[in-house]
Scaffold this active site. Structure first.
Site, PDB file in Angstrom:
ATOM      1  N   GLY A   5      26.543  38.595  51.469  1.00  0.00           N
ATOM      2  CA  GLY A   5      25.796  38.385  50.227  1.00  0.00           C
ATOM      3  C   GLY A   5      25.152  39.579  49.802  1.00  0.00           C
ATOM      4  N   GLU A  64      45.625  35.150  37.912  1.00  0.00           N
ATOM      5  CA  GLU A  64      45.049  35.597  39.176  1.00  0.00           C
ATOM      6  C   GLU A  64      45.964  35.984  40.285  1.00  0.00           C
ATOM      7  OE1 GLU A  64      42.576  32.789  41.394  1.00  0.00           O
ATOM      8  OE2 GLU A  64      43.743  31.049  40.695  1.00  0.00           O
ATOM      9  N   LYS A 102      38.041  33.900  47.918  1.00  0.00           N
ATOM     10  CA  LYS A 102      38.060  32.322  47.572  1.00  0.00           C
ATOM     11  C   LYS A 102      36.828  31.947  47.379  1.00  0.00           C
ATOM     12  CE  LYS A 102      40.128  28.299  48.393  1.00  0.00           C
ATOM     13  NZ  LYS A 102      41.078  27.940  47.463  1.00  0.00           N
ATOM     14  N   LYS A 152      45.919  30.300  36.937  1.00  0.00           N
ATOM     15  CA  LYS A 152      46.553  30.481  37.899  1.00  0.00           C
ATOM     16  C   LYS A 152      47.628  31.726  37.815  1.00  0.00           C
ATOM     17  CE  LYS A 152      45.364  28.680  40.198  1.00  0.00           C
ATOM     18  NZ  LYS A 152      44.092  27.662  40.644  1.00  0.00           N
ATOM     19  N   HIS A 181      44.346  28.955  14.061  1.00  0.00           N
ATOM     20  CA  HIS A 181      43.230  29.523  13.840  1.00  0.00           C
ATOM     21  C   HIS A 181      43.029  30.942  14.290  1.00  0.00           C
ATOM     22  CE1 HIS A 181      41.683  25.704  11.880  1.00  0.00           C
ATOM     23  NE2 HIS A 181      42.195  25.018  12.914  1.00  0.00           N
ATOM     24  N   CYS A 237      32.951  37.774  51.480  1.00  0.00           N
ATOM     25  CA  CYS A 237      32.759  38.519  52.970  1.00  0.00           C
ATOM     26  C   CYS A 237      32.893  37.339  53.796  1.00  0.00           C
ATOM     27  CB  CYS A 237      31.390  39.231  53.029  1.00  0.00           C
ATOM     28  SG  CYS A 237      31.372  40.634  51.815  1.00  0.00           S
ATOM     29  N   TRP A 264      34.275  41.831  51.019  1.00  0.00           N
ATOM     30  CA  TRP A 264      34.530  41.779  49.496  1.00  0.00           C
ATOM     31  C   TRP A 264      33.451  42.700  49.000  1.00  0.00           C
ATOM     32  CZ3 TRP A 264      32.236  40.495  44.936  1.00  0.00           C
ATOM     33  CH2 TRP A 264      33.119  40.554  43.847  1.00  0.00           C
TER      34      TRP A 264
HETATM   35  O1  M6R Z   1      34.680  26.959  45.527  1.00  0.00           O
HETATM   36  P1  M6R Z   1      34.602  26.754  44.178  1.00  0.00           P
HETATM   37  O2  M6R Z   1      35.398  25.473  43.833  1.00  0.00           O
HETATM   38  O3  M6R Z   1      33.216  26.421  43.449  1.00  0.00           O
HETATM   39  O4  M6R Z   1      35.339  27.963  43.280  1.00  0.00           O
HETATM   40  C1  M6R Z   1      35.119  27.965  41.963  1.00  0.00           C
HETATM   41  C2  M6R Z   1      36.234  29.169  41.522  1.00  0.00           C
HETATM   42  O5  M6R Z   1      35.743  30.572  42.115  1.00  0.00           O
HETATM   43  C3  M6R Z   1      37.694  29.146  41.870  1.00  0.00           C
HETATM   44  O6  M6R Z   1      38.100  27.761  41.559  1.00  0.00           O
HETATM   45  C4  M6R Z   1      38.549  30.096  41.317  1.00  0.00           C
HETATM   46  O7  M6R Z   1      38.760  29.933  39.884  1.00  0.00           O
HETATM   47  C5  M6R Z   1      40.113  29.741  42.115  1.00  0.00           C
HETATM   48  N1  M6R Z   1      40.503  31.029  42.630  1.00  0.00           N
HETATM   49  C6  M6R Z   1      41.129  29.522  41.217  1.00  0.00           C
HETATM   50  O8  M6R Z   1      42.361  29.336  41.886  1.00  0.00           O
END
Ligand code: M6R
Length: 614
Positions: free
Chosen positions: A103, A494, A609, A491, A510, A2, A76
């Site tokens: 939050g 997502e 993000k 990548k 395996h 959010c 979010w």
């Molecule tokens: O802000 P951060 O680097 O702690 O975030 C970690 C993950 O949420 C972040 O890397 C996420 O996996 C990305 N969307 C991947 O592209």
């Protein structure tokens, strides 16, 4: 998750809120809303819509409202489905207070029951509405809004940030922070508050990062901060951020992700020029003598992070083990914190994070600190909570990353962690001056080599065109490029929503080998390395079973090129640097797959993000 924003000043508030929300939308896009005070009528103007900010903008249209105070939100969803009713801002029962929230209020259910018994009516399923109603109860008793917030907060459990104002008091915005980020932007005759600085850059670069349990009172001309922890008014330092508005805009690219991928060579150049001194030694301006003294003696390293940052941690840990000869363990933050980890003063805990606000990584940091470990944060966002709470921080200087899929922040993390490994190697006398010099010389070629790969974008596109309708992908790598396999798969899933699995190539036999048939694409990351021949054997095994091989290898590797259905090459480099290069074709491949499937590249479904909830 959010994004929240508040403004008080002389400008028309609606465009300020909308523009700020555009910058914050990467934090969540299930709904958006604003509330402001109509100066002429004295009414609360409330507009909210389900879905992206575009829907809200369309609704507001050219609506002319004379207002100079307001709050905004991009959601979010956690409590309550994405809907208009659950969209923020929420108001209290009297309709006086409008509040936006980032939050979770954990005890919302109990509080809601109590309030319902007192005949308070609710219009949404959110925990947020409970928050504003609790504040409203205190406000009713004729205290100031600040006093009401101060009294209400101790009743609310969880981790959250609020921004609110009241119809009764058109000269004040209140902001409160517990764990989730809030930054104040200081202007002339105006002040701002937002979840992060990108929302403020068009107006100011002078900011105050709030600390946990701070209540900020913003008027047009003043910002004062009360600490609930210290039970007193406090002064918080003013910082000037060095990011600029252009960095947070698309600059002609169709997507932020594409723009950020193209920025990678420059990001790498910038890091190397900042971190290598004239004598060719690595240096970190933020590492103190005392920190260095402890770093010299540490016995184990824990690399703790989430998602893409976790993959960077795996590469970094491998390099630290190789060059500084310290054993490492890598774990995702959400697991680390709940396993009663055996860390102590002799251990280094490295937290890698782009945002510096990821809830699980922050909790892991606190756990490690409470056990006396030496805590180092590798962070992109300057002034973020993790950066401030760690014993020391090394900034990755990637600039603002807006696309939800991390690209330039990842290569910046890789470069920074490799430099840290070399630095520790020198500090602990495990890396000779000559070997170090050779490594640095090679490292300096990496930005140009990355730029060379970016020029191949047409080839990545045509490969994606062949495969974009497929739903299952396997990524394989070894050594330094096992994390690349994980990252490539993350990548792809997502942003394109295809299923993708990253695996250590040696593990293929395996289990995953059962997947291989003429319809299974396998992306094999096989640059020159210690295990190149092993990788080739794995690829032979795939070919023998008719699998589709998309290979990434070092230029000139004809054997690999022959075996592969598609071959992408990277320039010659040592294995340790190769993850910075091999990931670029994978980013492009995912990007094209997403575009061809008509996905929302920068704002993939269900994601945000910055993950500020557990
Ligand atoms: O802000 P951060 O680097 O702690 O975030 C970690 C993950 O949420 C972040 O890397 C996420 O996996 C990305 N969307 C991947 O592209």
């Amino acid at each position: 998750m959010c994004g929240i924003i508040g403004y008080i000043g002389y400008r028309d508030v609606v465009p300020v809120l909308i523009q700020g929300l555009e910058q914050l939308e990467y934090r969540g896009y299930d709904s958006a809303g604003i509330a402001c005070l109509d100066s002429r009528k004295g009414n609360l103007f409330l507009a909210k819509e389900k879905g992206k900010l575009a829907a809200l903008k369309e609704k507001i249209g050219d609506f002319n409202i004379d207002s100079h105070i307001g709050v905004g939100h991009t959601r979010w969803a956690t409590h309550g489905e994405p809907s208009r009713e659950n969209a923020h801002p929420h108001t209290d029962f009297s309709g006086q207070i409008a509040l936006v929230h980032n939050g979770i209020v954990e005890n919302y259910a109990t509080l809601k029951k109590t309030l319902q018994k007192k005949k308070v009516r609710f219009t949404s399923q959110t925990d947020t509405e409970v928050g504003v109603q609790v504040i409203g109860r205190f406000y009713k008793k004729k205290t100031s809004l600040f006093q009401a917030v101060k009294q209400a907060i101790p009743q609310l459990r969880g981790f959250f940030a609020f921004v609110l104002f009241s119809k009764d008091d058109p000269e004040t915005i209140i902001a409160y922070k517990r764990s989730n980020p809030l930054v104040i932007g200081l202007g002339q005759g105006e002040n701002f508050v937002a979840s992060d600085v990108t929302a403020l850059l068009s107006y100011t670069r002078r900011v105050i990062y709030l600390e946990d349990e701070d209540i900020a009172v913003l008027t047009r001309n003043k910002v004062t901060v009360y600490s609930l922890k210290r039970h007193s008014w406090v002064s918080r330092p003013v910082t000037t951020v060095n990011w600029n508005v252009a960095q947070a805009q698309k600059q002609g690219f169709p997507h932020f992700m594409l723009k950020e991928m193209y920025e990678q060579p420059e990001v790498l150049r910038n890091i190397l020029s900042k971190r290598i001194d004239r004598q060719g030694e690595v240096y970190f301006d933020t590492i103190t003598k005392a920190f260095r003294k402890r770093l010299k003696k540490i016995e184990r390293v824990f690399m703790i992070s989430c998602g893409t940052a976790y993959h960077a941690g795996l590469v970094g840990g491998t390099a630290i083990q190789q060059y500084a000869r310290v054993p490492y363990q890598a774990q995702v933050s959400s697991e680390f914190r709940y396993t009663n980890p055996m860390v102590g003063p002799e251990d280094l805990v490295v937290l890698v994070t782009q945002s510096g606000e990821t809830a699980d990584t922050l909790a892991a940091l606190r756990e490690a600190k409470s056990k006396g470990a030496l805590v180092l944060a590798i962070v992109n966002v300057v002034g973020s909570t993790i950066a401030r709470e760690a014993d020391s921080v090394i900034y990755t200087h990637a600039g603002p990353e807006i696309g939800v899929a991390s690209t330039k922040a990842y290569v910046a993390q890789l470069a920074t962690l490799l430099l840290l490994a070399f630095y520790m190697g020198r500090l602990r006398r495990k890396l000779s001056r000559d070997a170090h010099r050779t490594l640095i010389r090679e490292f300096k070629k990496i930005p140009d080599q990355a730029a060379k790969i970016l020029k191949e974008h047409k080839r990545f596109e045509s490969c994606a065109k062949k495969h974009y309708t497929r739903r299952n992908f396997l990524f394989l790598g070894r050594g330094y490029n096992f994390p690349t396999a994980l990252e490539g798969a993350l990548k792809l899933k997502e942003i394109s929503y295809a299923h993708a699995h990253g695996y250590a190539a040696g593990e293929m036999k395996h289990g995953p080998i059962a997947l291989i048939d003429h319809e299974q694409p396998v992306i094999c990351i096989a640059p020159d390395s210690l295990t190149y021949e092993k990788m080739i054997s794995n690829i032979q095994e795939i070919c023998a079973r008719d699998g589709i091989v998309i290979a990434i290898g070092t230029e000139g590797r004809k054997d690999l090129e022959k075996m592969a259905d598609d071959f992408f090459c990277i320039p010659k480099t040592s294995e340790v640097f190769s993850p910075i290069l091999t990931v670029i074709p994978l980013q492009f491949f995912s990007y094209q797959m997403a575009v061809l499937n008509g996905r929302d590249v920068d704002q993939p479904r269900n994601l945000a993000k910055s993950v500020t909830v557990e």
